[in-house]
Design a protein around this motif. Structure first.
Motif, PDB file in Angstrom:
ATOM      1  N   GLY A   1       0.794  -1.217   0.000  1.00  0.00           N
ATOM      2  CA  GLY A   1       0.000   0.000   0.000  1.00  0.00           C
ATOM      3  C   GLY A   1       0.826   1.267   0.000  1.00  0.00           C
ATOM      4  O   GLY A   1       0.452   2.261  -0.616  1.00  0.00           O
ATOM      5  N   GLY A   2       1.988   1.239   0.687  1.00  0.00           N
ATOM      6  CA  GLY A   2       2.833   2.423   0.741  1.00  0.00           C
ATOM      7  C   GLY A   2       3.257   2.911  -0.627  1.00  0.00           C
ATOM      8  O   GLY A   2       3.071   4.090  -0.962  1.00  0.00           O
ATOM      9  N   PRO A   3       3.827   2.040  -1.477  1.00  0.00           N
ATOM     10  CA  PRO A   3       4.202   2.490  -2.821  1.00  0.00           C
ATOM     11  C   PRO A   3       3.016   2.973  -3.646  1.00  0.00           C
ATOM     12  O   PRO A   3       3.146   3.895  -4.452  1.00  0.00           O
ATOM     13  N   GLN A   4       1.844   2.361  -3.457  1.00  0.00           N
ATOM     14  CA  GLN A   4       0.661   2.792  -4.192  1.00  0.00           C
ATOM     15  C   GLN A   4       0.281   4.214  -3.830  1.00  0.00           C
ATOM     16  O   GLN A   4       0.080   5.078  -4.695  1.00  0.00           O
ATOM     17  N   VAL A   5       0.172   4.465  -2.537  1.00  0.00           N
ATOM     18  CA  VAL A   5      -0.213   5.794  -2.066  1.00  0.00           C
ATOM     19  C   VAL A   5       0.856   6.821  -2.432  1.00  0.00           C
ATOM     20  O   VAL A   5       0.560   7.951  -2.844  1.00  0.00           O
ATOM     21  N   ARG A   6       2.100   6.416  -2.297  1.00  0.00           N
ATOM     22  CA  ARG A   6       3.197   7.330  -2.611  1.00  0.00           C
ATOM     23  C   ARG A   6       3.162   7.748  -4.072  1.00  0.00           C
ATOM     24  O   ARG A   6       3.309   8.930  -4.409  1.00  0.00           O
ATOM     25  N   THR A   7       2.958   6.787  -4.948  1.00  0.00           N
ATOM     26  CA  THR A   7       2.906   7.079  -6.376  1.00  0.00           C
ATOM     27  C   THR A   7       1.725   7.980  -6.703  1.00  0.00           C
ATOM     28  O   THR A   7       1.833   8.930  -7.490  1.00  0.00           O
ATOM     29  N   ALA A   8       0.578   7.678  -6.098  1.00  0.00           N
ATOM     30  CA  ALA A   8      -0.611   8.484  -6.334  1.00  0.00           C
ATOM     31  C   ALA A   8      -0.401   9.927  -5.879  1.00  0.00           C
ATOM     32  O   ALA A   8      -0.747  10.882  -6.591  1.00  0.00           O
ATOM     33  N   ALA A   9       0.163  10.096  -4.695  1.00  0.00           N
ATOM     34  CA  ALA A   9       0.380  11.445  -4.168  1.00  0.00           C
ATOM     35  C   ALA A   9       1.394  12.207  -5.016  1.00  0.00           C
ATOM     36  O   ALA A   9       1.245  13.421  -5.238  1.00  0.00           O
ATOM     37  N   ALA A  10       2.423  11.513  -5.485  1.00  0.00           N
ATOM     38  CA  ALA A  10       3.415  12.173  -6.337  1.00  0.00           C
ATOM     39  C   ALA A  10       2.786  12.635  -7.651  1.00  0.00           C
ATOM     40  O   ALA A  10       3.090  13.728  -8.154  1.00  0.00           O
ATOM     41  N   GLU A  11       1.901  11.817  -8.213  1.00  0.00           N
ATOM     42  CA  GLU A  11       1.192  12.210  -9.432  1.00  0.00           C
ATOM     43  C   GLU A  11       0.329  13.438  -9.173  1.00  0.00           C
ATOM     44  O   GLU A  11       0.258  14.356  -9.999  1.00  0.00           O
TER      45      GLU A  11
ATOM     46  N   MET B   1       9.449  11.252  -7.290  1.00  0.00           N
ATOM     47  CA  MET B   1       9.166  10.999  -5.875  1.00  0.00           C
ATOM     48  C   MET B   1      10.380  11.374  -5.036  1.00  0.00           C
ATOM     49  O   MET B   1      11.515  11.352  -5.518  1.00  0.00           O
ATOM     50  N   LYS B   2      10.138  11.664  -3.779  1.00  0.00           N
ATOM     51  CA  LYS B   2      11.201  12.143  -2.915  1.00  0.00           C
ATOM     52  C   LYS B   2      12.163  11.021  -2.541  1.00  0.00           C
ATOM     53  O   LYS B   2      11.784   9.852  -2.455  1.00  0.00           O
ATOM     54  N   THR B   3      13.386  11.394  -2.275  1.00  0.00           N
ATOM     55  CA  THR B   3      14.383  10.446  -1.783  1.00  0.00           C
ATOM     56  C   THR B   3      14.307  10.399  -0.258  1.00  0.00           C
ATOM     57  O   THR B   3      13.797  11.335   0.381  1.00  0.00           O
ATOM     58  N   PRO B   4      14.818   9.331   0.366  1.00  0.00           N
ATOM     59  CA  PRO B   4      14.806   9.273   1.833  1.00  0.00           C
ATOM     60  C   PRO B   4      15.457  10.483   2.504  1.00  0.00           C
ATOM     61  O   PRO B   4      15.033  10.901   3.583  1.00  0.00           O
ATOM     62  N   ALA B   5      16.450  11.060   1.855  1.00  0.00           N
ATOM     63  CA  ALA B   5      17.117  12.229   2.438  1.00  0.00           C
ATOM     64  C   ALA B   5      16.188  13.430   2.537  1.00  0.00           C
ATOM     65  O   ALA B   5      16.428  14.351   3.327  1.00  0.00           O
ATOM     66  N   GLU B   6      15.126  13.430   1.744  1.00  0.00           N
ATOM     67  CA  GLU B   6      14.182  14.551   1.738  1.00  0.00           C
ATOM     68  C   GLU B   6      12.997  14.333   2.676  1.00  0.00           C
ATOM     69  O   GLU B   6      12.172  15.224   2.859  1.00  0.00           O
ATOM     70  N   PHE B   7      12.894  13.163   3.279  1.00  0.00           N
ATOM     71  CA  PHE B   7      11.721  12.853   4.101  1.00  0.00           C
ATOM     72  C   PHE B   7      11.647  13.758   5.328  1.00  0.00           C
ATOM     73  O   PHE B   7      12.631  13.956   6.046  1.00  0.00           O
ATOM     74  N   LYS B   8      10.444  14.264   5.581  1.00  0.00           N
ATOM     75  CA  LYS B   8      10.172  15.040   6.772  1.00  0.00           C
ATOM     76  C   LYS B   8       9.088  14.395   7.636  1.00  0.00           C
ATOM     77  O   LYS B   8       9.034  14.614   8.844  1.00  0.00           O
ATOM     78  N   VAL B   9       8.208  13.627   7.016  1.00  0.00           N
ATOM     79  CA  VAL B   9       7.094  13.003   7.725  1.00  0.00           C
ATOM     80  C   VAL B   9       7.289  11.491   7.839  1.00  0.00           C
ATOM     81  O   VAL B   9       7.095  10.910   8.903  1.00  0.00           O
ATOM     82  N   VAL B  10       7.669  10.864   6.741  1.00  0.00           N
ATOM     83  CA  VAL B  10       7.938   9.428   6.755  1.00  0.00           C
ATOM     84  C   VAL B  10       9.147   9.142   7.640  1.00  0.00           C
ATOM     85  O   VAL B  10      10.173   9.825   7.556  1.00  0.00           O
ATOM     86  N   GLY B  11       9.003   8.158   8.508  1.00  0.00           N
ATOM     87  CA  GLY B  11      10.074   7.803   9.435  1.00  0.00           C
ATOM     88  C   GLY B  11       9.941   8.472  10.787  1.00  0.00           C
ATOM     89  O   GLY B  11      10.758   8.228  11.677  1.00  0.00           O
TER      90      GLY B  11
END
Length: 745
Positions: free
Chosen positions: A118-128, A186-196
């Motif tokens: 589900g994570g990749p699905q939602v991530r892809t949708a939000a990036a679109e 899509m963002k790279t892990p270095a750019e994450f502010k909410v995920v993690g």
């Protein structure tokens, strides 16, 4: 889409509704019911952005996701994924109830897949969605996309924050009618502010305050209450339950109570719930009681002697070297049937009319349940609507589909909405149990401490495909799910952990219709497989006079396995030594001895390691888990706090299943029908738990809802050996079983 069409679309504005149509997984629900999209039933088109995400005029967003909140926090974690890619705050996001007229079809919420798939699905949708919004903002602000920044849904021009526009102003509650481009960055892990990060769960405040609406709380006007009437405890799956005689007059003294019969399906309805309960208890039904089961005493030998369908799952090298290796271990274990046993029995509410059906239930797969309900009701698929309401825990395929079908049958026959809740004996006695298992393992090591050969044979049956309600009502014969990885011996648990040049893994599939109903129970078969496999590995370490942790380190194949092994051991402050009674904490013949054990295991995709510290009372046979340590590497962990909660729950539940839980049966029916005959771990018996998340931001997310249970079961088995010098070959480790094993030595 042509530039002209795009310009026209952007002029019209729109509510960007985004998501992505991969298969199977989860999501969290508000109590908001909305009308079917475009006035038609789902699923909506997975290729359209509008299916997945809506941007509102107030600069908030609704995420439409097809996965169920089962108490694991996914209704928050998946919003974190969306918030990250959309550059929105968590307070700007919400989601809606799973509904076959509203939410996308992503398959069921199974196999710890909510974040993994589900994570990749939602991530892809939000990036679109973000890409489309930036393109809109670029036109609105007359600035190239590359010069735009976003924070909290406000798009600004770099160096000129006053020149800005909100997402809500760009699309304001109107659809885009845009298909996915496949080009969204899509963002790279270095750019994450909410995920993690440790965002608080959005469902907890209402649950703590008592405002949360569970399935069992639902009521609708003019509804009837229902109960099913079945034998107390199922017989063999293929036998079903056959009515010999029925005396409807036996409930005539209960005003308004009615008997509903369809084939061998029998239920009662009444205006008050207590009248329905009384009627179900009082109704005189004679059932066919022909013996069809082996009974608990003969279960495993019957399984071992049965005609099976055999399949070599994996083979390499030549396991014939087992005959010549200097250190060889042969080990067999018996793992029992175990129940889902939700705290509150399953419940459903159905309103079936001549041409429509609305069923509210706790299914893990609203679209799959709609398919079976349409068949049971003999109605067109598009006339059936299913809405998800969270129940009181399930941990796999409990009776939620069975109760939904039963409620639908009662409502269709009664001509009114019917709320049906199973009684405790229905839930315990007619569950789709986690199947019993026999595991036979042989393993060998050379004099240098390297594993040279490994062989595992597993006996179990597949899962049941037809629910009891449909089986009894229509006479549909019992059938089994096609074979799948989770229904047999786990390759990951038997051959994926250690470097073994010669190995052979064999499944022996039993005829499931001759035994009890079965289905997936949290970490299917893994507790049994690892209880066998990891005790054999531990015994090799013992024969080699090696510490169990160091022996595993020497034979590990993957540094991610090494990571969870070391994380659990270090958390437990493991000091290397040879396991066994000569190293136990008390050598003086004391009544209570202590032991520690270590183990590795998984469900399908992640990495789990565990350490158990236990006490064994040699006079009473009681085993107490004092402290459990569990480590999971599930790749990118969206919310470490949620995974820690999952690890803690898994450790406690594993202790319950390893020390307490066992379905019992006579030759005619299941006999463990309540909390006395099917005990679970009580609060005062719960161990202290230490959860450890091994974060891997550079890896794809994978499952974390059941991936440490196999390791924990093995750790408990190995801790028992460390305390007593005796290997347990059957669980649960009940006092009677422990005393018998200690007596044999």
């Amino acid at each position: 889409m042509s530039d002209l069409l795009r310009r026209d679309l952007f002029k019209a504005g729109g509510a960007l509704i985004v998501g992505f149509g991969l298969r199977e997984v989860l999501f969290g629900q508000s109590h908001l019911d909305t009308t079917p999209r475009n006035g038609v039933p789902g699923p909506p088109d997975a290729k359209q952005i509008d299916t997945w995400l809506a941007i509102h005029a107030d600069n908030t967003a609704t995420i439409f996701i097809g996965f169920a909140e089962l108490g694991q926090g996914n209704s928050t974690a998946l919003l974190q994924v969306a918030a990250e890619e959309l550059d929105l705050d968590m307070g700007q996001l919400k989601t809606v109830r799973l509904d076959t007229s509203i939410t996308p079809n992503q398959g069921g919420t199974y196999s710890s897949a909510s974040i993994q798939r589900g994570g990749p699905q939602v991530r892809t949708a939000a990036a679109e969605a973000r890409l489309a919004l930036l393109q809109l903002a670029s036109k609105n602000l007359s600035t190239p996309v590359e010069r735009l920044t976003v924070a909290k849904g406000i798009v600004s021009v770099q160096g000129n924050p006053a020149q800005s526009v909100t997402y809500g102003a760009l699309v304001g509650d109107k659809p885009f009618h845009l298909a996915f481009t496949g080009s969204a960055p899509m963002k790279t892990p270095a750019e994450f502010k909410v995920v993690g990060t440790r965002v608080a769960r959005n469902d907890i405040p209402d649950k703590v305050s008592g405002k949360y609406v569970y399935m069992q709380h639902l009521r609708v006007p003019e509804m009837l209450h229902g109960r099913v009437v079945r034998p107390r405890g199922q017989s063999a799956y293929g036998a079903g339950a056959k009515v010999v005689s029925l005396d409807e007059a036996s409930i005539r003294n209960i005003p308004g109570a009615r008997v509903i019969r369809r084939g061998d399906f029998i239920g009662v309805v009444a205006e008050s719930e207590w009248d329905a309960v009384r009627a179900a208890r009082q109704l005189k039904v004679t059932w066919d009681t022909t013996p069809t089961l082996p009974g608990s005493a003969a279960l495993f030998e019957t399984m071992r002697a049965a005609k099976t369908t055999d399949k070599v799952v994996l083979e390499r090298g030549d396991v014939g070297v087992l005959g010549s290796a200097p250190h060889v271990v042969s080990f067999r274990i018996n793992g029992p049937y175990q129940a889902h046993a939700p705290f509150g029995p399953n419940c459903a509410l159905a309103d079936v009319t001549a041409d429509t059906a609305l069923i509210k239930c706790s299914t893990q797969d609203v679209y799959g349940t709609r398919n079976t309900l349409a068949r049971v009701l003999a109605m067109p698929l598009e006339k059936v609507r299913v809405q998800y309401y969270e129940g009181s825990g399930t941990y796999g395929h409990s009776c939620y589909d069975d109760v939904a079908q039963a409620a639908a049958i009662l409502s269709q026959s009664a001509g009114k909405p019917v709320r049906l809740q199973f009684m405790r004996w229905d839930e315990h006695g007619w569950d789709n149990y986690g199947p019993a298992h026999i595991g036979e393992v042989r393993a060998a090591a050379d004099a240098a401490g390297k594993i040279v050969a490994y062989e595992y044979h597993g006996w179990q049956h597949n899962w049941s495909l037809v629910e009891t309600s449909e089986q009894l009502a229509s006479g549909k014969p019992a059938a089994e799910w096609p074979g799948a990885a989770a229904q047999g011996v786990s390759v990951a648990n038997t051959s994926g952990i250690y470097a073994t040049p010669n190995l052979r893994i064999v499944n022996h599939t039993l005829p499931g219709t001759a035994f009890l109903k079965g289905a997936w129970l949290r970490s299917p078969l893994d507790l049994s497989v690892s209880f066998a496999s990891e005790q054999a590995i531990d015994q090799l370490a013992y024969l080699l006079n090696m510490d169990p942790w160091e022996f595993r380190q020497k034979n590990i194949t993957d540094m991610r396995w090494r990571g969870v092994l070391d994380a659990a051991a270090q958390a437990a402050k493991w000091t290397p030594r040879r396991a066994g009674p000569n190293a136990a904490s008390d050598k003086s013949g004391a009544k209570i001895v202590t032991g520690r054990g270590i183990g590795l295991g998984t469900h399908l995709v992640s990495y789990g390691g565990a350490v158990a510290e236990i006490e064994v009372n040699k006079e009473t046979g009681k085993v107490v888990a004092k402290h459990m340590y569990g480590a999971i590497d599930a790749g990118l962990t969206v919310n470490p706090a949620f995974v820690e909660n999952q690890i803690s729950g898994q450790l406690v539940q594993t202790c319950s299943r390893m020390l307490k839980e066992e379905v019992t049966l006579s030759t005619t029916n299941v006999t463990s029908l309540d909390w006395n005959s099917y005990p679970i771990l009580r609060f005062e018996e719960c161990p202290e738990v230490t959860p450890i998340v091994v974060q891997r931001l550079d890896q794809r997310p994978s499952g974390a809802g059941e991936e440490v249970m196999a390791a924990a079961s093995a750790a408990i088995g190995n801790a028992f050996f460390d305390a007593t010098g005796v290997r347990m070959r059957e669980y649960p480790l009940t006092p009677a079983r422990v005393l018998a094993a200690l007596k044999l030595g």
